[in-house]
Design a protein around this motif. Sequence first.
Motif, PDB file in Angstrom:
ATOM      1  N   MET A   1      26.171  69.223 -24.627  1.00 47.00           N
ATOM      2  CA  MET A   1      25.741  70.585 -24.501  1.00 47.00           C
ATOM      3  C   MET A   1      26.737  71.431 -25.286  1.00 47.00           C
ATOM      4  O   MET A   1      27.927  71.401 -25.013  1.00 47.00           O
ATOM      5  CB  MET A   1      25.724  70.981 -23.027  1.00 47.00           C
ATOM      6  CG  MET A   1      25.069  72.297 -22.777  1.00 47.00           C
ATOM      7  SD  MET A   1      24.625  72.560 -21.042  1.00 47.00           S
ATOM      8  CE  MET A   1      26.165  73.115 -20.372  1.00 47.00           C
ATOM      9  N   THR A   2      26.257  72.149 -26.244  1.00 45.87           N
ATOM     10  CA  THR A   2      27.124  72.965 -27.078  1.00 45.87           C
ATOM     11  C   THR A   2      26.787  74.446 -26.926  1.00 45.87           C
ATOM     12  O   THR A   2      25.694  74.801 -26.483  1.00 45.87           O
ATOM     13  CB  THR A   2      27.012  72.572 -28.565  1.00 45.87           C
ATOM     14  OG1 THR A   2      25.679  72.758 -29.010  1.00 45.87           O
ATOM     15  CG2 THR A   2      27.434  71.124 -28.782  1.00 45.87           C
ATOM     16  N   VAL A   3      27.751  75.285 -27.286  1.00 44.35           N
ATOM     17  CA  VAL A   3      27.576  76.735 -27.235  1.00 44.35           C
ATOM     18  C   VAL A   3      28.145  77.337 -28.508  1.00 44.35           C
ATOM     19  O   VAL A   3      28.940  76.709 -29.205  1.00 44.35           O
ATOM     20  CB  VAL A   3      28.278  77.368 -26.013  1.00 44.35           C
ATOM     21  CG1 VAL A   3      27.650  76.918 -24.723  1.00 44.35           C
ATOM     22  CG2 VAL A   3      29.762  77.084 -26.014  1.00 44.35           C
TER      23      VAL A   3
ATOM     24  N   ALA B   1      17.780  63.737 -22.713  1.00 43.46           N
ATOM     25  CA  ALA B   1      16.449  64.143 -23.178  1.00 43.46           C
ATOM     26  C   ALA B   1      15.347  63.839 -22.160  1.00 43.46           C
ATOM     27  O   ALA B   1      14.336  64.538 -22.125  1.00 43.46           O
ATOM     28  CB  ALA B   1      16.129  63.471 -24.509  1.00 43.46           C
ATOM     29  N   GLY B   2      15.539  62.833 -21.311  1.00 44.48           N
ATOM     30  CA  GLY B   2      14.527  62.475 -20.329  1.00 44.48           C
ATOM     31  C   GLY B   2      14.525  63.358 -19.098  1.00 44.48           C
ATOM     32  O   GLY B   2      13.665  63.222 -18.242  1.00 44.48           O
ATOM     33  N   ASP B   3      15.480  64.259 -18.980  1.00 45.22           N
ATOM     34  CA  ASP B   3      15.515  65.201 -17.859  1.00 45.22           C
ATOM     35  C   ASP B   3      14.812  66.478 -18.286  1.00 45.22           C
ATOM     36  O   ASP B   3      15.194  67.101 -19.279  1.00 45.22           O
ATOM     37  CB  ASP B   3      16.956  65.505 -17.451  1.00 45.22           C
ATOM     38  CG  ASP B   3      17.629  64.320 -16.770  1.00 45.22           C
ATOM     39  OD1 ASP B   3      16.917  63.413 -16.302  1.00 45.22           O
ATOM     40  OD2 ASP B   3      18.870  64.320 -16.713  1.00 45.22           O
ATOM     41  N   THR B   4      13.794  66.855 -17.539  1.00 43.47           N
ATOM     42  CA  THR B   4      13.003  68.019 -17.937  1.00 43.47           C
ATOM     43  C   THR B   4      13.140  69.200 -16.982  1.00 43.47           C
ATOM     44  O   THR B   4      12.808  70.313 -17.353  1.00 43.47           O
ATOM     45  CB  THR B   4      11.515  67.648 -18.049  1.00 43.47           C
ATOM     46  OG1 THR B   4      11.070  67.140 -16.792  1.00 43.47           O
ATOM     47  CG2 THR B   4      11.296  66.603 -19.144  1.00 43.47           C
TER      48      THR B   4
ATOM     49  N   LEU C   1      17.743  63.431 -12.613  1.00 42.14           N
ATOM     50  CA  LEU C   1      18.825  62.465 -12.821  1.00 42.14           C
ATOM     51  C   LEU C   1      18.321  61.221 -13.537  1.00 42.14           C
ATOM     52  O   LEU C   1      18.804  60.117 -13.292  1.00 42.14           O
ATOM     53  CB  LEU C   1      19.449  62.068 -11.479  1.00 42.14           C
ATOM     54  CG  LEU C   1      20.194  63.161 -10.730  1.00 42.14           C
ATOM     55  CD1 LEU C   1      20.620  62.677  -9.352  1.00 42.14           C
ATOM     56  CD2 LEU C   1      21.399  63.615 -11.522  1.00 42.14           C
ATOM     57  N   ASN C   2      17.360  61.372 -14.444  1.00 41.86           N
ATOM     58  CA  ASN C   2      16.769  60.213 -15.108  1.00 41.86           C
ATOM     59  C   ASN C   2      17.768  59.447 -15.964  1.00 41.86           C
ATOM     60  O   ASN C   2      17.597  58.265 -16.213  1.00 41.86           O
ATOM     61  CB  ASN C   2      15.574  60.652 -15.948  1.00 41.86           C
ATOM     62  CG  ASN C   2      14.476  61.247 -15.103  1.00 41.86           C
ATOM     63  OD1 ASN C   2      14.119  60.704 -14.068  1.00 41.86           O
ATOM     64  ND2 ASN C   2      13.969  62.399 -15.494  1.00 41.86           N
ATOM     65  N   GLY C   3      18.817  60.087 -16.423  1.00 45.97           N
ATOM     66  CA  GLY C   3      19.818  59.413 -17.238  1.00 45.97           C
ATOM     67  C   GLY C   3      20.967  58.841 -16.433  1.00 45.97           C
ATOM     68  O   GLY C   3      21.859  58.192 -16.984  1.00 45.97           O
ATOM     69  N   GLN C   4      20.943  59.037 -15.113  1.00 53.90           N
ATOM     70  CA  GLN C   4      22.048  58.609 -14.252  1.00 53.90           C
ATOM     71  C   GLN C   4      22.313  57.118 -14.362  1.00 53.90           C
ATOM     72  O   GLN C   4      21.450  56.296 -14.104  1.00 53.90           O
ATOM     73  CB  GLN C   4      21.754  58.986 -12.802  1.00 53.90           C
ATOM     74  CG  GLN C   4      22.806  58.593 -11.804  1.00 53.90           C
ATOM     75  CD  GLN C   4      24.051  59.449 -11.855  1.00 53.90           C
ATOM     76  OE1 GLN C   4      24.287  60.196 -12.777  1.00 53.90           O
ATOM     77  NE2 GLN C   4      24.872  59.333 -10.843  1.00 53.90           N
ATOM     78  N   GLY C   5      23.532  56.764 -14.789  1.00 52.92           N
ATOM     79  CA  GLY C   5      23.977  55.376 -14.826  1.00 52.92           C
ATOM     80  C   GLY C   5      23.478  54.558 -15.996  1.00 52.92           C
ATOM     81  O   GLY C   5      23.729  53.351 -16.055  1.00 52.92           O
TER      82      GLY C   5
END
Length: 76
Positions: A1-3, A42-45, A50-54
């Motif tokens: 995540m960038t700013v 990308a899979g979290d909408t 927490l689709n990317g968890q682990g």
Amino acid sequence: MTVAEGGNVYLAGVNPKQIGAIRRQDGRIQVTVGGWPVYHYAGDTRPGDLNGQGIGGTWFAVGPTGEKATDEKVAV
């Protein structure tokens, strides 16, 4: 995540003192929580997903102080 450089970041449920930023090798500004860089999976909408968890035993959702999140403690 960038700013953008000089930008402000507000994360619900996270103490603002835990939020920081580092400059990446590509020059972009990376958001950190508790000193750990934060990425968007990308899979979290939706907030709280927490689709990317682990995945690969490497990627974990972040908790409010930078620790690995549990289902009950996720920064959104």
